[in-house]
Every structure is written in structure tokens, then in C-alpha cells.
Design a protein around this motif. Structure first.
Motif, PDB file in Angstrom:
ATOM      1  N   ALA A 171      -7.154  -9.207   0.036  1.00 18.03           N
ATOM      2  CA  ALA A 171      -6.040 -10.077  -0.192  1.00 18.03           C
ATOM      3  C   ALA A 171      -4.846  -9.672   0.873  1.00 18.03           C
ATOM      4  N   MET A 172      -4.671  -8.227   0.890  1.00 16.02           N
ATOM      5  CA  MET A 172      -3.565  -7.964   1.686  1.00 16.02           C
ATOM      6  C   MET A 172      -3.964  -8.188   3.139  1.00 16.02           C
ATOM      7  N   ALA A 173      -5.221  -7.713   3.831  1.00 13.49           N
ATOM      8  CA  ALA A 173      -5.725  -8.027   4.979  1.00 13.49           C
ATOM      9  C   ALA A 173      -5.741  -9.390   5.236  1.00 13.49           C
ATOM     10  N   VAL A 174      -6.027 -10.321   4.545  1.00 15.87           N
ATOM     11  CA  VAL A 174      -5.807 -11.854   4.684  1.00 15.87           C
ATOM     12  C   VAL A 174      -4.216 -12.277   5.213  1.00 15.87           C
ATOM     13  N   MET A 175      -3.312 -11.585   4.066  1.00 17.82           N
ATOM     14  CA  MET A 175      -2.129 -11.921   4.195  1.00 17.82           C
ATOM     15  C   MET A 175      -1.616 -11.447   5.807  1.00 17.82           C
ATOM     16  N   ILE A 176      -2.156 -10.417   6.394  1.00 18.94           N
ATOM     17  CA  ILE A 176      -1.732  -9.738   7.444  1.00 18.94           C
ATOM     18  C   ILE A 176      -2.252 -10.503   8.641  1.00 18.94           C
ATOM     19  N   ALA A 177      -3.515 -10.879   8.459  1.00 21.61           N
ATOM     20  CA  ALA A 177      -4.033 -11.659   9.694  1.00 21.61           C
ATOM     21  C   ALA A 177      -3.655 -12.905   9.858  1.00 21.61           C
ATOM     22  N   THR A 178      -3.252 -13.532   8.861  1.00 21.50           N
ATOM     23  CA  THR A 178      -2.679 -14.895   8.923  1.00 21.50           C
ATOM     24  C   THR A 178      -1.217 -14.961   9.028  1.00 21.50           C
ATOM     25  N   GLY A 179      -0.676 -13.906   9.139  1.00 27.21           N
ATOM     26  CA  GLY A 179       0.775 -13.778   9.424  1.00 27.21           C
ATOM     27  C   GLY A 179       1.695 -14.284   8.064  1.00 27.21           C
ATOM     28  N   TYR A 180       1.028 -14.209   6.986  1.00 21.75           N
ATOM     29  CA  TYR A 180       1.898 -14.247   5.816  1.00 21.75           C
ATOM     30  C   TYR A 180       2.757 -13.377   5.429  1.00 21.75           C
ATOM     31  N   ARG A 181       2.236 -12.044   5.792  1.00 21.52           N
ATOM     32  CA  ARG A 181       2.936 -10.870   5.621  1.00 21.52           C
ATOM     33  C   ARG A 181       3.227  -9.856   6.603  1.00 21.52           C
ATOM     34  N   ASN A 182       3.897  -9.252   7.289  1.00 19.98           N
ATOM     35  CA  ASN A 182       4.089  -8.269   7.908  1.00 19.98           C
ATOM     36  C   ASN A 182       4.206  -6.754   7.341  1.00 19.98           C
ATOM     37  N   ILE A 183       3.255  -6.201   6.893  1.00 19.21           N
ATOM     38  CA  ILE A 183       3.275  -4.918   6.318  1.00 19.21           C
ATOM     39  C   ILE A 183       3.057  -3.649   7.075  1.00 19.21           C
ATOM     40  N   SER A 184       4.182  -2.978   6.872  1.00 20.87           N
ATOM     41  CA  SER A 184       4.260  -1.697   7.729  1.00 20.87           C
ATOM     42  C   SER A 184       3.193  -0.716   7.484  1.00 20.87           C
ATOM     43  N   GLU A 185       3.048   0.187   8.135  1.00 20.47           N
ATOM     44  CA  GLU A 185       2.020   1.431   8.026  1.00 20.47           C
ATOM     45  C   GLU A 185       2.601   2.015   6.372  1.00 20.47           C
ATOM     46  N   ASP A 186       3.640   2.351   6.269  1.00 19.27           N
ATOM     47  CA  ASP A 186       4.223   3.031   5.091  1.00 19.27           C
ATOM     48  C   ASP A 186       3.718   2.165   3.908  1.00 19.27           C
ATOM     49  N   GLU A 187       4.066   1.017   4.096  1.00 18.04           N
ATOM     50  CA  GLU A 187       3.633  -0.140   2.921  1.00 18.04           C
ATOM     51  C   GLU A 187       2.043  -0.065   2.649  1.00 18.04           C
ATOM     52  N   MET A 188       1.507  -0.203   3.801  1.00 22.25           N
ATOM     53  CA  MET A 188       0.041  -0.301   3.409  1.00 22.25           C
ATOM     54  C   MET A 188      -0.501   1.039   2.772  1.00 22.25           C
ATOM     55  N   ASP A 189       0.066   2.131   3.147  1.00 22.81           N
ATOM     56  CA  ASP A 189      -0.520   3.396   2.627  1.00 22.81           C
ATOM     57  C   ASP A 189      -0.015   3.496   1.091  1.00 22.81           C
ATOM     58  N   ARG A 190       1.400   3.129   0.986  1.00 15.87           N
ATOM     59  CA  ARG A 190       2.005   3.247  -0.442  1.00 15.87           C
ATOM     60  C   ARG A 190       1.191   2.136  -1.202  1.00 15.87           C
ATOM     61  N   GLU A 191       0.667   1.045  -0.828  1.00 20.09           N
ATOM     62  CA  GLU A 191       0.241   0.070  -1.574  1.00 20.09           C
ATOM     63  C   GLU A 191      -1.264   0.339  -1.939  1.00 20.09           C
ATOM     64  N   LEU A 192      -1.852   1.105  -1.056  1.00 24.79           N
ATOM     65  CA  LEU A 192      -3.410   1.395  -1.363  1.00 24.79           C
ATOM     66  C   LEU A 192      -3.512   2.682  -2.402  1.00 24.79           C
ATOM     67  N   THR A 193      -2.266   3.620  -2.121  1.00 28.21           N
ATOM     68  CA  THR A 193      -2.331   4.589  -3.158  1.00 28.21           C
ATOM     69  C   THR A 193      -1.845   4.031  -4.698  1.00 28.21           C
ATOM     70  N   ASP A 194      -0.804   3.276  -4.745  1.00 27.55           N
ATOM     71  CA  ASP A 194      -0.327   2.676  -6.022  1.00 27.55           C
ATOM     72  C   ASP A 194      -1.557   2.144  -6.710  1.00 27.55           C
ATOM     73  N   ILE A 195      -2.422   1.206  -6.004  1.00 25.13           N
ATOM     74  CA  ILE A 195      -3.371   0.384  -6.747  1.00 25.13           C
ATOM     75  C   ILE A 195      -4.624   1.349  -7.140  1.00 25.13           C
ATOM     76  N   PHE A 196      -4.827   2.344  -6.006  1.00 23.62           N
ATOM     77  CA  PHE A 196      -5.941   3.563  -6.405  1.00 23.62           C
ATOM     78  C   PHE A 196      -5.429   4.223  -7.711  1.00 23.62           C
ATOM     79  N   LYS A 197      -4.198   4.451  -7.729  1.00 25.76           N
ATOM     80  CA  LYS A 197      -3.894   5.433  -8.784  1.00 25.76           C
ATOM     81  C   LYS A 197      -4.076   4.486 -10.337  1.00 25.76           C
TER      82      LYS A 197
END
Length: 195
Positions: free
Chosen positions: A142-168
Motif C-alpha cells: 500500500a505504501m509503495a502504491v502511494m509512492i509510485a502513483t504520487g499520492y504520497r512523497n515518503i522520505s527515507e526516515d518515514e519509510m524506515d520508521r513506518e516499517l519498524t512501527d508496523i513490524f513491532k
């Protein structure tokens, strides 16, 4: 008469990648690939039975070349997909945002390795590892689709944080963890994969 230039299957697939990358999936055709290679369409039909077989091989080729990884941590699988969506928007859309057969819903070239590493490092049965990874795939996709379609511009830090949070969250559920210290222990185990 000069010898004809031999066009190899990989040359055709690389040219097809360039067509998709530069013009989008809708521009993918035998004629446009041949134009990219500066040849007639005949060499393409010598290597591929038809356009559908070329597209199928292109999907496999692109997944293996651009998405298959050798990770050092579980998060690398998700980050690889997110970076691919960010850096190769048109290729991402070609591979992932399309209709597909019901039997081929998730096409993950890293799947077997991912499940093996999750099972071993997190000391969980294969079924639980598959379930955890499936939920991570949903979120990451879902995050990747938002990035590829221009719906969201997600920074490196946000990518890292989001993946850590959901993994936890997933670790807490699938490992039945109720304290932060134990969660951090298993999170660390997910960061240090054997080579």
C-alpha cells in the motif's frame, strides 16, 4: 551482404524495460521495443513466440533484476520494494498495478528466502512466519502504491520508521509479546539476518 546484428533475448528485455521506464506500460509494444533497438520486429519474434510471452518474461526479468535482494535484515525486503516504487515508478506500476490471474496474486521473488529467515531468526513456525509476512506485504505494498502513483512523497526516515512501527505491531501479535524489552529483543533478531 553484411551479417545481420544478432539481438539476444536479454537485449530485447532490457529495451522493453527502457520503453516502460520512459514511456509507461501503455507504450509497450513489439514495434516500440524494435524501435528502441533500431531493428525490425522480426528479431523479437525470433526470440519470443508472441507479445504475451515477451510480457511474461519481462515481468519475471524485471522482478529478478530490480526487486530480488540478499538482505541483512527483514526490513530490507520492504525497503527494496519502497525504493523500487520511488525510483522506478513506471516499472513498479507495470509489475504490480495490473490485473492478474487469481492464482498469481502475490508475486514475491524474495518470498521463500523471507519465510526461511523469519522462521529461523524469530523462532516461529512457518505458518506464523507466512502470516506475519503477508500482513507486512499488505502494508508495504500500500505504501509503495502511494509512492509510485504520487499520492504520497515518503522520505527515507518515514519509510524506515513506518516499517519498524508496523513490524513491532506484528511481532507483538505473532510472538504474543506484552513488554517492550522482549519486543526489542525480537526486533533486533529481525535486524541481524545470517548471510
Amino acid at each position: 551482404m553484411p551479417a545481420r546484428k544478432k539481438i539476444h533475448k536479454e537485449d530485447i528485455l532490457e529495451a522493453a524495460v527502457r520503453v516502460v521506464r520512459e514511456q509507461g506500460a501503455s507504450a509497450l509494444s513489439v514495434r516500440n521495443i524494435a524501435k528502441e533497438l533500431h531493428v525490425s520486429t522480426q528479431p523479437l519474434y525470433s526470440e519470443f513466440e508472441n507479445f504475451d510471452s515477451l510480457k511474461e518474461e519481462l515481468l519475471l526479468f524485471a522482478r529478478q533484476k530490480y526487486i530480488q535482494i540478499h538482505p541483512h535484515r527483514y526490513k530490507d525486503f520492504g525497503l527494496a520494494l519502497l525504493h523500487f516504487a520511488k525510483d522506478e515508478k513506471e516499472l513498479f506500476k507495470f509489475i504490480f498495478i495490473r490485473s492478474r490471474d487469481k492464482e498469481k496474486q502475490i508475486e514475491d521473488v524474495n518470498y521463500d528466502l523471507t519465510i526461511k529467515l523469519l522462521s529461523e531468526n524469530l523462532e516461529m513456525d512457518t505458518g506464523s512466519a507466512k502470516e506475519l509476512h503477508k500482513k507486512m506485504q499488505y502494508y508495504t505494498y500500500a505504501m509503495a502504491v502511494m509512492i509510485a502513483t504520487g499520492y504520497r512523497n515518503i522520505s527515507e526516515d518515514e519509510m524506515d520508521r513506518e516499517l519498524t512501527d508496523i513490524f513491532k505491531i506484528m511481532l507483538r501479535h505473532y510472538k504474543q509479546i506484552d513488554n517492550e524489552e522482549e519486543c526489542d529483543h525480537w526486533l533486533e533478531r529481525g535486524r541481524d539476518l545470517p548471510e
